[in-house]
Scaffold this motif. Structure first.
Motif, PDB file in Angstrom:
ATOM      1  N   ARG A 114      -8.510  -1.477  -2.334  1.00 47.63           N
ATOM      2  CA  ARG A 114      -7.688  -2.633  -1.984  1.00 47.63           C
ATOM      3  C   ARG A 114      -8.290  -3.887  -2.610  1.00 47.63           C
ATOM      4  NH1 ARG A 114      -3.926  -2.662   2.035  1.00 47.63           N
ATOM      5  NH2 ARG A 114      -3.302  -4.654   2.938  1.00 47.63           N
ATOM      6  N   PHE A 118      -5.557  -9.041  -1.341  1.00 49.52           N
ATOM      7  CA  PHE A 118      -4.316  -8.290  -1.564  1.00 49.52           C
ATOM      8  C   PHE A 118      -3.216  -8.691  -0.587  1.00 49.52           C
ATOM      9  CE2 PHE A 118      -1.623  -4.504  -0.922  1.00 49.52           C
ATOM     10  CZ  PHE A 118      -1.157  -4.327  -2.209  1.00 49.52           C
ATOM     11  N   ASP A 119      -3.564  -8.934   0.672  1.00 50.35           N
ATOM     12  CA  ASP A 119      -2.539  -9.268   1.668  1.00 50.35           C
ATOM     13  C   ASP A 119      -1.797 -10.558   1.326  1.00 50.35           C
ATOM     14  OD1 ASP A 119      -2.972  -7.018   3.177  1.00 50.35           O
ATOM     15  OD2 ASP A 119      -4.381  -7.972   4.550  1.00 50.35           O
ATOM     16  N   ARG A 120      -2.442 -11.449   0.581  1.00 49.37           N
ATOM     17  CA  ARG A 120      -1.809 -12.726   0.229  1.00 49.37           C
ATOM     18  C   ARG A 120      -0.804 -12.584  -0.905  1.00 49.37           C
ATOM     19  NH1 ARG A 120      -7.326 -14.577   0.971  1.00 49.37           N
ATOM     20  NH2 ARG A 120      -7.650 -14.629  -1.289  1.00 49.37           N
ATOM     21  N   LYS A 122       0.591  -9.243  -1.881  1.00 52.96           N
ATOM     22  CA  LYS A 122       1.221  -7.922  -1.955  1.00 52.96           C
ATOM     23  C   LYS A 122       2.741  -7.996  -2.040  1.00 52.96           C
ATOM     24  CE  LYS A 122       1.333  -7.067   3.049  1.00 52.96           C
ATOM     25  NZ  LYS A 122       0.900  -6.148   4.139  1.00 52.96           N
ATOM     26  N   ASP A 123       3.342  -8.999  -1.386  1.00 54.21           N
ATOM     27  CA  ASP A 123       4.799  -9.095  -1.442  1.00 54.21           C
ATOM     28  C   ASP A 123       5.284  -9.551  -2.816  1.00 54.21           C
ATOM     29  OD1 ASP A 123       5.071  -8.231   1.161  1.00 54.21           O
ATOM     30  OD2 ASP A 123       5.023 -10.258   2.000  1.00 54.21           O
ATOM     31  N   ALA A 130       4.679  -2.265  -1.089  1.00 50.30           N
ATOM     32  CA  ALA A 130       3.281  -2.628  -0.855  1.00 50.30           C
ATOM     33  C   ALA A 130       2.594  -1.715   0.158  1.00 50.30           C
ATOM     34  CB  ALA A 130       3.181  -4.084  -0.402  1.00 50.30           C
ATOM     35  N   ASP A 131       3.307  -1.333   1.199  1.00 44.09           N
ATOM     36  CA  ASP A 131       2.685  -0.558   2.272  1.00 44.09           C
ATOM     37  C   ASP A 131       2.496   0.909   1.930  1.00 44.09           C
ATOM     38  OD1 ASP A 131       2.502  -2.820   3.829  1.00 44.09           O
ATOM     39  OD2 ASP A 131       4.439  -2.481   4.812  1.00 44.09           O
TER      40      ASP A 131
END
Length: 341
Positions: A114, A118-120, A122-123, A130-131
Protein backbone atom coordinates in the motif's frame (compact mmCIF):
# COMPACT_ATOMS: atom_id res chain seq x y z
CA UNK A 1 40.47 0.55 10.19
CA UNK A 2 38.61 -2.77 9.75
CA UNK A 3 38.45 -3.88 6.14
CA UNK A 4 35.50 -5.52 4.37
CA UNK A 5 35.94 -8.98 2.95
CA UNK A 6 35.70 -7.63 -0.60
CA UNK A 7 36.38 -4.19 -2.14
CA UNK A 8 33.43 -2.16 -3.33
CA UNK A 9 32.71 -3.21 -6.90
CA UNK A 10 29.99 -0.78 -8.05
CA UNK A 11 29.36 2.76 -6.85
CA UNK A 12 26.14 4.65 -7.54
CA UNK A 13 24.17 7.59 -6.20
CA UNK A 14 20.52 8.51 -5.74
CA UNK A 15 18.86 11.90 -6.13
CA UNK A 16 15.31 13.08 -5.44
CA UNK A 17 15.27 15.80 -8.12
CA UNK A 18 13.59 18.61 -6.22
CA UNK A 19 12.19 21.58 -8.14
CA UNK A 20 10.51 24.92 -7.57
CA UNK A 21 6.79 24.52 -8.44
CA UNK A 22 6.95 27.96 -10.08
CA UNK A 23 9.78 26.82 -12.37
CA UNK A 24 9.78 22.99 -12.61
CA UNK A 25 11.81 22.92 -15.82
CA UNK A 26 14.87 24.32 -14.05
CA UNK A 27 14.79 21.62 -11.38
CA UNK A 28 14.42 18.83 -13.89
CA UNK A 29 17.31 20.25 -15.91
CA UNK A 30 19.43 20.35 -12.74
CA UNK A 31 18.67 16.68 -12.13
CA UNK A 32 19.77 15.78 -15.65
CA UNK A 33 22.97 17.75 -15.12
CA UNK A 34 23.65 15.81 -11.91
CA UNK A 35 23.23 12.53 -13.82
CA UNK A 36 25.63 13.76 -16.50
CA UNK A 37 28.13 14.74 -13.82
CA UNK A 38 27.90 11.27 -12.32
CA UNK A 39 28.88 9.74 -15.63
CA UNK A 40 31.84 12.12 -16.01
CA UNK A 41 33.05 11.24 -12.51
CA UNK A 42 33.03 7.52 -13.31
CA UNK A 43 30.05 6.39 -11.22
CA UNK A 44 28.63 3.03 -12.24
CA UNK A 45 24.99 3.98 -11.70
CA UNK A 46 22.68 6.94 -11.11
CA UNK A 47 19.23 6.51 -9.56
CA UNK A 48 16.26 8.83 -9.22
CA UNK A 49 13.66 8.78 -6.48
CA UNK A 50 9.92 8.74 -7.06
CA UNK A 51 7.64 11.34 -5.47
CA UNK A 52 3.93 11.73 -6.24
CA UNK A 53 2.10 15.02 -5.58
CA UNK A 54 5.31 16.55 -4.26
CA UNK A 55 7.93 18.86 -5.73
CA UNK A 56 10.17 15.97 -6.73
CA UNK A 57 10.32 13.58 -9.67
CA UNK A 58 6.84 12.15 -10.24
CA UNK A 59 7.77 10.41 -13.49
CA UNK A 60 11.26 8.89 -13.17
CA UNK A 61 10.80 6.84 -16.33
CA UNK A 62 10.28 10.03 -18.34
CA UNK A 63 13.27 11.72 -16.72
CA UNK A 64 15.46 8.71 -17.43
CA UNK A 65 14.25 8.66 -21.03
CA UNK A 66 15.75 12.13 -21.33
CA UNK A 67 18.89 10.98 -19.51
CA UNK A 68 19.43 8.18 -22.04
CA UNK A 69 20.04 10.83 -24.68
CA UNK A 70 22.53 12.77 -22.54
CA UNK A 71 24.62 9.88 -21.20
CA UNK A 72 26.36 6.95 -22.86
CA UNK A 73 27.66 4.56 -20.23
CA UNK A 74 26.21 5.00 -16.74
CA UNK A 75 23.42 2.65 -15.60
CA UNK A 76 20.16 4.50 -14.90
CA UNK A 77 17.80 3.34 -12.17
CA UNK A 78 14.60 4.11 -10.26
CA UNK A 79 14.59 3.77 -6.49
CA UNK A 80 11.82 3.02 -6.25
CA UNK A 81 8.57 3.09 -8.24
CA UNK A 82 5.64 2.23 -5.91
CA UNK A 83 3.58 -0.18 -7.99
CA UNK A 84 0.33 0.73 -6.26
CA UNK A 85 0.32 3.82 -8.51
CA UNK A 86 1.01 1.83 -11.67
CA UNK A 87 -0.57 -0.53 -14.18
CA UNK A 88 2.09 -3.27 -14.55
CA UNK A 89 1.39 -3.80 -18.25
CA UNK A 90 1.70 -0.12 -19.15
CA UNK A 91 4.74 0.30 -16.92
CA UNK A 92 6.39 -2.67 -18.62
CA UNK A 93 5.95 -0.95 -22.00
CA UNK A 94 7.49 2.28 -20.70
CA UNK A 95 10.42 0.52 -19.04
CA UNK A 96 11.19 -1.56 -22.11
CA UNK A 97 11.06 1.54 -24.33
CA UNK A 98 13.51 3.44 -22.12
CA UNK A 99 15.78 0.41 -21.90
CA UNK A 100 15.94 0.20 -25.69
CA UNK A 101 16.70 3.93 -25.87
CA UNK A 102 19.47 3.52 -23.30
CA UNK A 103 21.13 0.58 -25.02
CA UNK A 104 20.30 -1.75 -22.13
CA UNK A 105 21.29 0.49 -19.21
CA UNK A 106 17.98 0.73 -17.35
CA UNK A 107 17.77 -0.70 -13.82
CA UNK A 108 14.14 -0.34 -12.71
CA UNK A 109 13.60 -0.51 -8.97
CA UNK A 110 10.07 -1.09 -7.70
CA UNK A 111 8.20 -1.74 -4.47
CA UNK A 112 4.86 -3.33 -3.69
CA UNK A 113 2.38 -2.79 -0.88
CA UNK A 114 0.00 0.00 0.00
CA UNK A 115 1.74 3.22 -1.11
CA UNK A 116 2.26 6.10 1.28
CA UNK A 117 -0.82 8.34 1.34
CA UNK A 118 -2.87 5.90 -0.70
CA UNK A 119 -6.13 6.71 1.11
CA UNK A 120 -5.84 10.36 0.02
CA UNK A 121 -5.57 9.53 -3.67
CA UNK A 122 -7.24 6.15 -4.14
CA UNK A 123 -10.46 7.62 -5.53
CA UNK A 124 -8.48 9.56 -8.14
CA UNK A 125 -6.32 6.55 -9.01
CA UNK A 126 -8.97 3.84 -8.94
CA UNK A 127 -12.43 5.49 -8.71
CA UNK A 128 -14.30 2.21 -9.16
CA UNK A 129 -11.84 -0.43 -7.97
CA UNK A 130 -9.70 1.01 -5.14
CA UNK A 131 -11.02 -1.43 -2.54
CA UNK A 132 -10.32 -4.52 -4.65
CA UNK A 133 -6.98 -3.57 -6.23
CA UNK A 134 -4.21 -6.07 -5.44
CA UNK A 135 -1.33 -3.93 -4.16
CA UNK A 136 1.04 -6.61 -2.93
CA UNK A 137 3.69 -8.86 -4.37
CA UNK A 138 1.44 -10.23 -7.11
CA UNK A 139 1.52 -6.79 -8.74
CA UNK A 140 5.32 -6.98 -8.84
CA UNK A 141 5.19 -10.54 -10.16
CA UNK A 142 2.95 -9.42 -13.02
CA UNK A 143 5.42 -6.68 -13.99
CA UNK A 144 8.29 -9.15 -13.85
CA UNK A 145 6.39 -11.58 -16.06
CA UNK A 146 5.66 -8.95 -18.69
CA UNK A 147 9.34 -7.89 -18.74
CA UNK A 148 10.33 -11.53 -19.18
CA UNK A 149 8.05 -11.83 -22.19
CA UNK A 150 5.06 -13.64 -20.69
CA UNK A 151 1.85 -13.16 -22.73
CA UNK A 152 -0.13 -9.99 -22.16
CA UNK A 153 -2.71 -10.90 -24.81
CA UNK A 154 -4.36 -14.05 -26.14
CA UNK A 155 -3.89 -12.90 -29.75
CA UNK A 156 -0.88 -12.72 -32.02
CA UNK A 157 -1.02 -12.17 -35.74
CA UNK A 158 -2.46 -9.88 -38.35
CA UNK A 159 -5.73 -8.02 -38.03
CA UNK A 160 -6.51 -6.00 -41.14
CA UNK A 161 -3.18 -4.43 -42.02
CA UNK A 162 -1.81 -4.31 -38.45
CA UNK A 163 0.48 -6.77 -36.70
CA UNK A 164 -0.08 -7.68 -33.04
CA UNK A 165 2.12 -9.46 -30.50
CA UNK A 166 1.22 -11.51 -27.43
CA UNK A 167 4.01 -9.95 -25.39
CA UNK A 168 4.94 -6.40 -24.46
CA UNK A 169 6.61 -4.44 -27.24
CA UNK A 170 9.31 -3.51 -27.49
CA UNK A 171 10.72 -6.58 -25.80
CA UNK A 172 14.12 -5.82 -24.30
CA UNK A 173 16.08 -9.00 -23.54
CA UNK A 174 17.95 -8.71 -20.27
CA UNK A 175 15.72 -6.05 -18.73
CA UNK A 176 13.96 -8.48 -16.38
CA UNK A 177 17.38 -9.48 -15.04
CA UNK A 178 17.98 -5.84 -14.12
CA UNK A 179 14.77 -5.47 -12.10
CA UNK A 180 15.37 -4.49 -8.46
CA UNK A 181 12.98 -4.81 -5.54
CA UNK A 182 13.07 -2.31 -2.70
CA UNK A 183 12.56 -4.35 0.46
CA UNK A 184 12.34 -3.03 4.01
CA UNK A 185 11.14 -6.21 5.70
CA UNK A 186 12.34 -9.78 6.05
CA UNK A 187 9.34 -11.14 4.14
CA UNK A 188 9.88 -8.80 1.19
CA UNK A 189 13.59 -9.63 1.07
CA UNK A 190 12.74 -13.34 0.90
CA UNK A 191 10.13 -12.69 -1.81
CA UNK A 192 12.72 -10.88 -3.92
CA UNK A 193 15.09 -13.80 -3.57
CA UNK A 194 12.45 -16.42 -4.36
CA UNK A 195 11.49 -14.53 -7.52
CA UNK A 196 15.05 -14.09 -8.75
CA UNK A 197 15.20 -10.29 -8.81
CA UNK A 198 17.88 -8.00 -7.36
CA UNK A 199 17.59 -6.42 -3.90
CA UNK A 200 17.68 -2.71 -3.06
CA UNK A 201 18.19 -1.91 0.59
CA UNK A 202 17.87 1.64 1.85
CA UNK A 203 18.11 3.76 4.98
CA UNK A 204 14.69 2.51 6.13
CA UNK A 205 13.83 -0.96 7.49
CA UNK A 206 11.27 -2.52 9.80
CA UNK A 207 12.53 -3.42 13.27
CA UNK A 208 11.29 -7.00 13.23
CA UNK A 209 14.07 -9.08 14.77
CA UNK A 210 16.27 -6.32 16.23
CA UNK A 211 16.44 -2.58 16.93
CA UNK A 212 19.97 -2.35 15.52
CA UNK A 213 19.61 -0.98 11.98
CA UNK A 214 22.79 -2.52 10.60
CA UNK A 215 21.96 -5.96 12.00
CA UNK A 216 18.42 -5.82 10.57
CA UNK A 217 19.72 -4.83 7.15
CA UNK A 218 22.31 -7.60 7.21
CA UNK A 219 19.64 -10.16 8.12
CA UNK A 220 17.52 -9.05 5.14
CA UNK A 221 20.45 -9.48 2.78
CA UNK A 222 21.24 -12.95 4.11
CA UNK A 223 17.59 -14.04 3.88
CA UNK A 224 17.41 -12.73 0.31
CA UNK A 225 20.48 -14.62 -0.81
CA UNK A 226 19.36 -17.79 0.96
CA UNK A 227 16.17 -17.70 -1.13
CA UNK A 228 17.71 -16.58 -4.45
CA UNK A 229 18.71 -19.08 -7.15
CA UNK A 230 22.11 -17.34 -7.43
CA UNK A 231 22.80 -17.65 -3.70
CA UNK A 232 25.77 -15.63 -2.52
CA UNK A 233 26.20 -14.16 -6.03
CA UNK A 234 22.73 -12.54 -6.00
CA UNK A 235 23.01 -8.78 -6.45
CA UNK A 236 22.32 -6.44 -3.53
CA UNK A 237 22.77 -2.66 -3.46
CA UNK A 238 22.88 -0.74 -0.21
CA UNK A 239 21.61 2.82 0.00
CA UNK A 240 22.52 5.15 2.86
CA UNK A 241 22.70 8.95 3.05
CA UNK A 242 26.41 9.74 2.81
CA UNK A 243 27.88 13.27 2.86
CA UNK A 244 31.68 13.51 2.61
CA UNK A 245 33.11 16.90 3.55
CA UNK A 246 36.67 16.64 2.20
CA UNK A 247 36.40 19.58 -0.22
CA UNK A 248 33.44 21.33 1.46
CA UNK A 249 33.92 24.86 2.73
CA UNK A 250 33.12 25.84 6.32
CA UNK A 251 29.61 27.01 5.42
CA UNK A 252 28.79 23.74 3.71
CA UNK A 253 30.19 21.61 6.52
CA UNK A 254 28.11 23.47 9.09
CA UNK A 255 24.94 23.07 7.04
CA UNK A 256 25.58 19.36 6.44
CA UNK A 257 26.11 18.74 10.14
CA UNK A 258 22.93 20.63 11.04
CA UNK A 259 20.99 18.58 8.49
CA UNK A 260 22.19 15.27 9.91
CA UNK A 261 21.69 16.40 13.52
CA UNK A 262 18.08 17.41 12.85
CA UNK A 263 17.35 13.95 11.45
CA UNK A 264 19.21 12.01 14.16
CA UNK A 265 16.39 11.68 16.74
CA UNK A 266 14.34 9.47 14.42
CA UNK A 267 17.21 6.95 14.26
CA UNK A 268 17.30 6.22 17.99
CA UNK A 269 14.23 3.98 18.22
CA UNK A 270 11.61 2.35 15.94
CA UNK A 271 9.02 4.85 14.70
CA UNK A 272 5.23 4.40 14.55
CA UNK A 273 3.07 1.28 14.55
CA UNK A 274 5.14 -0.18 11.71
CA UNK A 275 8.28 0.02 13.90
CA UNK A 276 10.27 1.73 11.15
CA UNK A 277 13.99 2.14 11.75
CA UNK A 278 15.99 4.90 10.04
CA UNK A 279 19.74 4.78 9.52
CA UNK A 280 21.78 7.79 10.68
CA UNK A 281 23.18 9.99 7.93
CA UNK A 282 26.96 9.64 7.55
CA UNK A 283 28.66 13.05 7.52
CA UNK A 284 32.41 13.58 7.78
CA UNK A 285 35.61 13.12 5.87
CA UNK A 286 35.81 10.22 3.46
CA UNK A 287 38.23 8.49 5.82
CA UNK A 288 35.76 8.81 8.71
CA UNK A 289 32.82 7.60 6.62
CA UNK A 290 34.81 4.67 5.22
CA UNK A 291 35.69 3.57 8.74
CA UNK A 292 32.03 3.63 9.78
CA UNK A 293 30.98 1.72 6.67
CA UNK A 294 33.65 -0.94 7.11
CA UNK A 295 32.21 -1.58 10.57
CA UNK A 296 28.58 -1.61 9.32
CA UNK A 297 27.05 -5.11 9.28
CA UNK A 298 24.90 -4.30 6.26
CA UNK A 299 27.70 -2.76 4.24
CA UNK A 300 29.94 -5.75 4.91
CA UNK A 301 27.41 -7.93 3.04
CA UNK A 302 27.44 -5.97 -0.24
CA UNK A 303 29.70 -5.11 -3.17
CA UNK A 304 27.40 -2.42 -4.60
CA UNK A 305 26.02 0.82 -3.16
CA UNK A 306 23.84 3.71 -4.30
CA UNK A 307 24.51 6.47 -1.81
CA UNK A 308 21.58 8.87 -1.40
CA UNK A 309 22.04 12.61 -1.78
CA UNK A 310 20.26 14.72 0.87
CA UNK A 311 16.91 16.13 -0.19
CA UNK A 312 17.26 19.88 0.10
CA UNK A 313 20.81 20.91 -0.78
CA UNK A 314 21.95 23.21 -3.56
CA UNK A 315 23.40 22.21 -6.92
CA UNK A 316 26.91 23.25 -5.89
CA UNK A 317 26.57 21.04 -2.80
CA UNK A 318 25.65 18.01 -4.89
CA UNK A 319 28.61 18.66 -7.17
CA UNK A 320 30.97 18.80 -4.18
CA UNK A 321 29.47 15.68 -2.55
CA UNK A 322 29.57 13.62 -5.74
CA UNK A 323 33.12 14.73 -6.50
CA UNK A 324 34.26 13.67 -3.02
CA UNK A 325 32.41 10.35 -3.20
CA UNK A 326 34.01 9.51 -6.55
CA UNK A 327 37.44 10.96 -5.79
CA UNK A 328 37.89 10.15 -2.10
CA UNK A 329 35.28 7.89 -0.52
CA UNK A 330 34.95 5.37 -3.34
CA UNK A 331 38.70 4.68 -3.52
CA UNK A 332 38.82 4.42 0.29
CA UNK A 333 36.28 1.60 -0.06
CA UNK A 334 38.34 -0.19 -2.72
CA UNK A 335 36.37 1.12 -5.71
CA UNK A 336 37.85 2.30 -8.99
CA UNK A 337 35.95 4.69 -11.30
CA UNK A 338 34.70 3.53 -14.66
CA UNK A 339 36.64 4.70 -17.68
CA UNK A 340 35.27 7.99 -18.91
CA UNK A 341 34.71 7.97 -22.68
Amino acid sequence: MPLPSEPLRKLGFLTIGLFDPEDPAKGHESTLQVLELGERLGFDSAWVRHRHLQHGISSPVAVLAAATQRTKRIALGTAVIPLGWENPLRLAEDLATVDVLSGGRLNPGVSAGRPMGFDRVKDALYPETADVEELGHERARRLLGFLRGEPASDFEGTEGIEQFSRRVQPHSPGLAGRLWYGAGSLGSARWAGENGVNLLTSSVVRAEESEDFAQVQASHIRAFRAAHPDGAAARVSQGLVVVPTDSADARQRERYERYAEARLPRTRAPQGPGRVLFAPDLVGTSEQIAERLHAHAGFREVEEVAFALPFTFEQEDYEQILSDIAGKLGPALGWSPAAVG
